[in-house]
Design an enzyme around this catalytic site. Structure first.
Site, PDB file in Angstrom:
ATOM      1  N   CYS A  64       0.840  -1.201   0.000  1.00  0.00           N
ATOM      2  CA  CYS A  64       0.000   0.000   0.000  1.00  0.00           C
ATOM      3  C   CYS A  64       0.871   1.246   0.000  1.00  0.00           C
ATOM      4  O   CYS A  64       2.104   1.172   0.037  1.00  0.00           O
ATOM      5  CB  CYS A  64      -0.914   0.013   1.225  1.00  0.00           C
ATOM      6  SG  CYS A  64       0.018   0.076   2.778  1.00  0.00           S
ATOM      7  N   CYS A  67       3.471   1.598   2.704  1.00  0.00           N
ATOM      8  CA  CYS A  67       4.718   0.864   2.437  1.00  0.00           C
ATOM      9  C   CYS A  67       5.665   1.722   1.595  1.00  0.00           C
ATOM     10  O   CYS A  67       6.879   1.760   1.839  1.00  0.00           O
ATOM     11  CB  CYS A  67       4.432  -0.443   1.707  1.00  0.00           C
ATOM     12  SG  CYS A  67       3.467  -1.628   2.664  1.00  0.00           S
ATOM     13  N   ASP A 482      45.320   8.195 -37.518  1.00  0.00           N
ATOM     14  CA  ASP A 482      46.498   8.394 -36.688  1.00  0.00           C
ATOM     15  C   ASP A 482      47.416   7.191 -36.934  1.00  0.00           C
ATOM     16  O   ASP A 482      46.938   6.081 -37.179  1.00  0.00           O
ATOM     17  CB  ASP A 482      46.078   8.455 -35.221  1.00  0.00           C
ATOM     18  CG  ASP A 482      47.272   8.472 -34.293  1.00  0.00           C
ATOM     19  OD1 ASP A 482      48.150   9.323 -34.480  1.00  0.00           O
ATOM     20  OD2 ASP A 482      47.327   7.613 -33.381  1.00  0.00           O
ATOM     21  N   ASP A 681      42.899   6.643 -31.224  1.00  0.00           N
ATOM     22  CA  ASP A 681      42.693   5.774 -30.066  1.00  0.00           C
ATOM     23  C   ASP A 681      41.719   6.382 -29.064  1.00  0.00           C
ATOM     24  O   ASP A 681      41.425   5.782 -28.039  1.00  0.00           O
ATOM     25  CB  ASP A 681      44.023   5.435 -29.382  1.00  0.00           C
ATOM     26  CG  ASP A 681      44.733   6.666 -28.846  1.00  0.00           C
ATOM     27  OD1 ASP A 681      44.097   7.732 -28.746  1.00  0.00           O
ATOM     28  OD2 ASP A 681      45.931   6.564 -28.529  1.00  0.00           O
ATOM     29  N   ASP A 685      44.161  11.516 -29.122  1.00  0.00           N
ATOM     30  CA  ASP A 685      43.677  12.120 -30.366  1.00  0.00           C
ATOM     31  C   ASP A 685      42.353  12.859 -30.154  1.00  0.00           C
ATOM     32  O   ASP A 685      41.658  13.183 -31.119  1.00  0.00           O
ATOM     33  CB  ASP A 685      43.474  11.033 -31.440  1.00  0.00           C
ATOM     34  CG  ASP A 685      44.787  10.389 -31.837  1.00  0.00           C
ATOM     35  OD1 ASP A 685      45.776  11.118 -32.018  1.00  0.00           O
ATOM     36  OD2 ASP A 685      44.834   9.154 -31.935  1.00  0.00           O
TER      37      ASP A 685
END
Length: 799
Positions: A64, A67, A482, A681, A685
């Protein structure tokens, strides 16, 4: 609403992403607003927000509102929890807390002390609620389509009694009443969702597809009822009365059948995500106080020791403590070959242990795992909108009112302006225009294709950020790589061992391995690995000393051994003239040279290079075959850069460029009118990845550099760059096809329904055919998006 910054709603996967200021807008108020609009909510787990972490946990035993209040107060008292919101209907508690505090075990203990059950984290298993809702909708649609089909057939038989002699004994007026009764549940129960949707839209002073269906079907049904109840009205007007019960019933059934097929097809567009969810096991075997026991995955906590046996799925992320095995990580990286795992290596939840047993320590659980992060990235991508969709959304927003106006104009023209035609014909054309119009096809054109495209990418180890990324990637004409760590391995390897005449290559390599074994320098690691691959073991040395920036020296069996660069040899007074021109030839290839001397005399040298990845050459070829401009950019010397570029077939090289200068080089390419993808990576970069139209980060499956990259390639396979661009192109082609057919269908279908072909060809459209066409349009759009899966699988899949 005040405090709401941004909202993005996705029709295909039924999600809304809302960005808001917690100080100005409350989560519960937002949910209430959605409910006021007439829609339901399926609670999903939330991620981090403004330095805090949001997570949802399942709570059992609540009955309820009291709760709810009790659980909220108990959770708010826990140190580190900023806020807690409990939903009784879904049995979930959404908690906002400080990063790292509290952990799930603390939350579980608090709930148990308050008298309730802790049932696990909703974030890790959040797909269950969504899938359950989808299954419930499918079940409801299937029942209603089945009932509608049976009743529609009976209504059709009653309408066309001359085809069914056994019905001829039923009086005409009685049959009309039977048809009216049979049609009522089809229109108002089978088609109930259309009325609910139209009412919701009307309350918000707007209209949608439900409005079109309701106006059309209700007009046909009420007109038929009117014809039965007041037949004298038509006789007095000298107009023949007709009933359209079969039309009303068939329209509802066909449109609902289209919705069922659409929901079923839409469910298939998210198969990639569902497959990832299904990879997780339900239980884990943990070691507690020296005893092995099986626990539910939700009960697994960080720091627990977990046993994994051959053939089992690894339950969560962690680090191996004891044992070794080969693990199938294809679900994470797309790489088909198993990966060897030993103590100290990381393992990931959802991957499959193949050969041996091992114990590992759980380091991440639930929504923190690599698999959960990948799923979250893909879900975010699938929920995003491509810029091309904004045009479709704009058209859809004004579409329904325009169609309603066209329908009324159609009715007026046929009833008042065209002689020889009665109210019946005008009504049929009015209904046909309303029914054939389909804004759903336009709404589904983009998101279904995006869902399929991003899902296919995830299966191949390509994580695409969203619809905008797909649209840009489909226009790329230049790819910038790269060099170090991207085109090359990023670590030195031994490429050449040269020995002088009074020694052998094996002797030189053994001495080099011996002197370098104690060192942690990258070149030392390259030497020891090279020796191990050739079955050579290092010997024990004494008095080892690392000479910073030059090399190392040691004593081996009473003899002084020195290994290092030219400067070290010069400092030691050791001549390197015996190598002649061979050193120059090696250095001309961009390689680094280390000399080996024993007792003051050189006996050999080793050459080192950062060699290209195995997939680099083919990746460059694939891109050049499709007429992309391929550029290599590096901070390395021009000599080294040119050597690597020539090995890979790259014609455009930018060397000796500082990290900040890489972004400037990309900007210059963009000023030339090029659409540029940068592959790096994802860490050093970052400026270049951010400057590029599309940033692609390549790296291991757990280190997802999503912050700076638009596309993350989980596998270290550069061919995925070409695959990502191809996938983006194919997805955008599918989106354009979908939008074309959606607009073409409505542009052609509505005028035909209005009767523009009648003066030329005598063609008029029955509303039932209009309903079938409308249902087909949405299904065809979703079907075309799913076709991408077949095209990709046949032509472009990388094993």
């Amino acid at each position: 609403m005040g405090g709401v910054h941004r909202v993005s709603v996705n029709l295909a996967n039924e999600t809304a992403n809302v960005s808001y200021d917690p100080a100005l807008a409350d989560r519960e108020v937002l949910k209430q607003k959605i409910k006021e609009l007439g829609y339901g909510i399926i609670e999903m787990s939330a991620g981090s927000d403004g330095g805090a972490v949001k997570r949802s946990v399942l709570v059992g035993g609540m009955t309820c509102a009291a709760c709810v209040r009790r659980v909220e107060l108990a959770l708010k008292d826990v140190p580190g929890i900023r806020d807690a919101s409990v939903n009784l209907a879904t049995s979930t508690a959404t908690i906002i807390h400080e990063p790292g505090s509290p952990d799930l075990s603390t939350i579980a203990e608090v709930l148990r002390n308050a008298g309730y059950e802790y049932l696990g984290e909703a974030g890790a298993e959040g797909e269950d609620a969504v899938e359950a809702a989808q299954k419930e909708e499918m079940r409801e649609l299937t029942i209603k389509v089945s009932v509608g089909s049976v009743l529609s057939i009976l209504i059709m038989m009653g309408t066309m009694r001359h085809w069914f002699p056994f019905l001829s004994f039923i009086p005409h007026n009685t049959m009309l009443l039977i048809l009216a009764v049979l049609t009522f549940p089809v229109v108002f129960w089978v088609g109930g969702r259309f009325y609910v949707g139209a009412l919701k839209a009307a309350l918000q002073k707007t209209s949608d597809m439900n409005t079109l269906v309701v106006v059309g079907v209700t007009s046909a049904y009420l007109y038929s009822i009117f014809a039965i109840v007041f037949p004298n009205f038509f006789e007095g007007a000298e107009v023949a009365s007709h009933v359209y019960f079969e039309g009303a019933a068939m329209i509802v059934t066909l449109v609902l059948l289209g919705r069922l097929l659409e929901v079923r097809a839409r469910g298939r567009t998210s198969e990639a995500i569902k497959r990832l969810f299904r990879l997780k096991p339900k239980t884990a075997r943990v070691v507690i106080d020296g005893e092995e026991r099986d626990v539910l995955l939700e009960a697994l906590q960080k720091g627990m020791t977990v046993l994994v046996r051959p053939g089992e799925s690894i339950p969560t992320d962690g680090v191996i403590e004891k044992g070794s095995s080969a693990v199938d990580e294809s679900m994470l990286t797309g790489e088909s070959m198993p990966v060897e795992k030993n103590p100290g290596d990381s393992v990931f939840g959802g991957t499959v242990n193949q050969s041996g047993s091992f114990y590992f320590t759980a380091m991440a659980i639930g929504a923190e795992t690599a698999l959960a992060r990948i799923i979250r990235l893909v879900e975010e991508a699938q929920g995003s909108k491509a810029p091309i969709q904004r045009f479709a959304d704009l058209v859809a927003s004004i579409f329904v009112p325009v169609v309603i106006v066209i329908a009324f104009v159609t009715f007026a023209v046929w009833y008042f302006l065209i002689s020889g035609y009665d109210f019946d014909r005008a009504l049929l054309n009015f209904v046909s225009v309303l029914i054939i119009a389909c804004p759903c096809a336009m709404g589904l054109a983009t998101p279904t294709a995006v869902m399929v495209g991003t899902g296919l990418g995830a299966e191949q180890g390509i994580l695409i950020r969203g619809g905008e990324t797909l649209e840009k990637a489909g226009r790329i004409d230049t790819v910038v790589f790269d060099k170090t760590g991207t085109l090359t391995r990023g670590e030195p390897v031994v490429t050449d061992i040269v020995s002088l005449p009074d020694s052998t290559e094996e002797e030189v390599l053994e001495l080099m391995a011996s002197i370098e074994a104690p060192s942690e320098h990258p070149l030392a690691s390259a030497v020891t690995e090279h020796a191990l691959r050739h079955g050579i073991k290092p010997r024990a040395v004494e008095n080892f000393a690392a000479l910073a920036g030059m090399g190392a020296r040691c004593i081996l069996e009473g003899r002084e051994v020195v290994m290092g660069n030219r400067k070290l040899m010069e400092n030691e007074g050791i001549s390197i003239e015996d190598f002649g021109e061979s050193v120059g030839d090696i250095m001309a290839q961009g390689k680094t040279v280390a000399y080996l001397a024993i007792d003051g005399r050189t006996i050999g040298l080793a050459a080192f290079a950062d060699v290209p990845r195995e997939s680099a050459q083919e990746a460059v070829r694939l891109l050049k075959d499709r007429n992309f401009k391929v550029v290599m950019i590096t901070g390395d010397t021009i000599r080294t850069a040119v050597v690597v570029a020539s090995q890979l077939g790259i014609d455009h090289v930018e060397a000796e460029v500082l990290p900040g200068g890489k972004a400037e080089k990309i900007r210059l390419l963009q000023e030339e009118g090029r659409v540029v993808a940068m592959v790096g990576d994802g860490i050093n970069d970052a400026p270049a990845l951010a400057q590029a139209d599309i940033g692609m980060a390549i790296g291991a499956g757990t280190d997802i550099a999503a912050e700076v990259s638009d596309i993350t390639l989980i596998r270290d396979d550069l061919r995925l760059v070409d695959s990502a661009i191809k996938l983006s192109f194919l997805t955008m082609r599918g989106i354009r096809q979908n939008l074309f057919w959606a607009f073409f269908y409505n542009t052609v279908g509505i005028p035909i329904a209005a009767g523009v072909l009648y003066p030329f060809f005598g063609i008029l459209l029955n509303p039932m055919y209009a309903a079938a066409a409308m249902a087909l349009s949405s299904v065809s759009v979703v079907g075309n998006s799913l076709r991408l899966r077949r095209v990709w699988g046949k032509k472009y899949l990388i094993g």
